[in-house]
Design a protein around this motif. Structure first.
Motif, PDB file in Angstrom:
ATOM      1  N   GLN A  94       0.823  -1.210   0.000  1.00 24.55           N
ATOM      2  CA  GLN A  94       0.000   0.000   0.000  1.00 24.55           C
ATOM      3  C   GLN A  94       0.858   1.261   0.000  1.00 24.55           C
ATOM      4  O   GLN A  94       2.052   1.220   0.248  1.00 24.55           O
ATOM      5  N   ARG A  95       0.211   2.379  -0.262  1.00 27.03           N
ATOM      6  CA  ARG A  95       0.887   3.675  -0.253  1.00 27.03           C
ATOM      7  C   ARG A  95       1.212   4.087   1.175  1.00 27.03           C
ATOM      8  O   ARG A  95       0.553   3.658   2.129  1.00 27.03           O
ATOM      9  N   ASP A  97      -1.694   5.425   3.326  1.00 25.08           N
ATOM     10  CA  ASP A  97      -2.626   4.393   3.791  1.00 25.08           C
ATOM     11  C   ASP A  97      -2.018   3.579   4.933  1.00 25.08           C
ATOM     12  O   ASP A  97      -2.723   3.171   5.863  1.00 25.08           O
ATOM     13  N   VAL A 147      -8.047  -2.242   4.471  1.00 27.28           N
ATOM     14  CA  VAL A 147      -7.513  -0.952   4.024  1.00 27.28           C
ATOM     15  C   VAL A 147      -8.560  -0.237   3.183  1.00 27.28           C
ATOM     16  O   VAL A 147      -9.112  -0.825   2.252  1.00 27.28           O
ATOM     17  N   GLN A 175      -8.357   2.740   0.775  1.00 29.39           N
ATOM     18  CA  GLN A 175      -7.348   3.582   0.154  1.00 29.39           C
ATOM     19  C   GLN A 175      -7.808   5.032   0.063  1.00 29.39           C
ATOM     20  O   GLN A 175      -8.912   5.318  -0.392  1.00 29.39           O
ATOM     21  N   GLN A 176      -6.945   5.935   0.513  1.00 31.76           N
ATOM     22  CA  GLN A 176      -7.288   7.349   0.521  1.00 31.76           C
ATOM     23  C   GLN A 176      -7.426   7.900  -0.893  1.00 31.76           C
ATOM     24  O   GLN A 176      -8.281   8.740  -1.170  1.00 31.76           O
ATOM     25  N   LYS A 177      -6.593   7.426  -1.800  1.00 33.62           N
ATOM     26  CA  LYS A 177      -6.571   7.975  -3.153  1.00 33.62           C
ATOM     27  C   LYS A 177      -7.746   7.493  -3.985  1.00 33.62           C
ATOM     28  O   LYS A 177      -8.341   8.267  -4.745  1.00 33.62           O
ATOM     29  N   ARG A 189       6.357  -0.344  -2.779  1.00 28.87           N
ATOM     30  CA  ARG A 189       5.136  -0.813  -3.450  1.00 28.87           C
ATOM     31  C   ARG A 189       5.505  -1.599  -4.699  1.00 28.87           C
ATOM     32  O   ARG A 189       4.878  -2.609  -5.024  1.00 28.87           O
TER      33      ARG A 189
END
Length: 338
Positions: free
Chosen positions: A199-200, A203, A219, A221-223, A285
């Motif tokens: 993940q990023r 996150d 998770v 994901q915010q994006k 990633r």
């Protein structure tokens, strides 16, 4: 603009022997084409009043646009519903570049910003092509929104090309191994989270202990807004088991507060530099994508872990180890022989 007419901003079109008048509103549609308003027939009593109203409206918009500075346009954009509907991570990224655009063009009328102004901003960041491209993308969003709201009519980003930038490289194998085996839990734990969840960094920093349940990492994901359920890797499970819970988030600073993205990025880059490497956390990633593919996972299986599109998985996999893939292929061939 006089085009077949003595009236300002009016063009005359002749079709099938008839003449039609159109007023150039000074506004562009999303495709960048001028928007024209049909005027009443020439000689119609309503023609004069309609033309006067359209002319006054265009003049008023141009006067407002001329007075609207770039910082004011930035402020309007950031207050808009369209901006607030963006993912939180996108708002943060845009915010960084919007501040730079506002600072660099702090007295410029937004309507008078030209292509050469954006080229100047881009070229000043030439030593950081990724950041320069981010600034241009943000400027496109800013002025695109401004045109859509009729705050401006210009498109200074038109024809401004992005720099050719290199992707963030995966971490070298020796650096990844050193991080996962580090005696410093402040390095070991976040690297394990980044690598084993794929993940990023944002996150991972947002992960809470409550997101680990029934052997899964949950998770959102915010994006992208995607919700993923990722099986906890046994090595990550062991790392989590040995970690004291000092905050609602898994990663915390020495005072028990959630760890910020900037703090974690700086920490991991310091560790890498001490090992003789210059990397960014996002490279992990790519390590994860490559490891999944090299382990025999399909692109679709890898996508289910990372939350990326199939095309992006393939893009990230460009640096996968061809030697490992070739070894695996030969082993499969040998195993298939009778």
């Amino acid at each position: 603009m006089r085009k077949g007419s003595s009236l300002l901003y009016v063009k005359i079109v002749t079709a099938k022997g008839k003449r039609y008048a159109y007023f150039d509103t000074g506004v562009l549609n999303p495709s960048g084409r001028k928007i024209y308003k049909r005027l009443p027939p020439l000689g119609d009593p309503a023609f004069g009043a309609t033309y006067a109203a359209l002319l006054a409206g265009r003049t008023r918009r141009e006067n407002v646009a001329t007075e609207l500075t770039v910082p004011k346009l930035v402020d309007l954009f950031q207050r808009s519903p369209e901006f607030r509907q963006l993912a939180h991570s996108t708002q943060n990224t845009y915010g960084i570049y919007l501040r730079r655009i506002a600072d660099e063009l702090n007295t410029a009328p937004a309507q008078e910003v030209e292509r050469r102004d954006l080229l100047m901003l881009r070229d000043k960041m030439g030593d950081r092509p990724g950041a320069a491209n981010g600034m241009i993308r943000t400027a496109r969003a800013l002025f695109g929104w401004g045109r859509g709201r009729e705050h401006v009519t210009n498109d200074p980003c038109s024809g401004v090309e992005l720099f050719a930038s290199t992707d963030h490289a995966p971490w070298p194998e020796d650096l990844l191994s050193a991080a996962l085996a580090s005696a410093d839990a402040a390095v070991r734990l976040p690297v394990a989270l980044l690598y084993y969840t794929a993940q990023r960094i944002g996150d991972v920093c947002a992960l809470r202990w409550s997101d680990i349940r029934d052997g899964l990492v949950i998770v959102r994901q915010q994006k992208t807004g995607k919700e993923l359920e990722i099986r906890v890797h046994r090595d990550l499970a062991a790392e989590l088991e040995r970690t004291a819970r000092r905050s609602i988030t898994i990663l915390a600073d020495p005072r028990g507060r959630p760890l910020s993205v900037n703090a974690l990025r700086a920490r991991l880059q310091r560790f890498a530099e001490a090992q003789g490497h210059k990397v960014v956390p996002h490279g992990l990633r790519k390590n994860a994508v490559n490891a999944l593919l090299e382990a025999g996972c399909s692109v679709a299986e890898t996508s289910a872990v990372t939350g990326q599109s199939l095309q992006m998985v393939e893009h990230y996999a460009k640096r996968r180890s061809t030697r490992r893939l070739a070894d695996a292929a030969i082993l499969k061939l040998e195993g298939g022989k009778r």
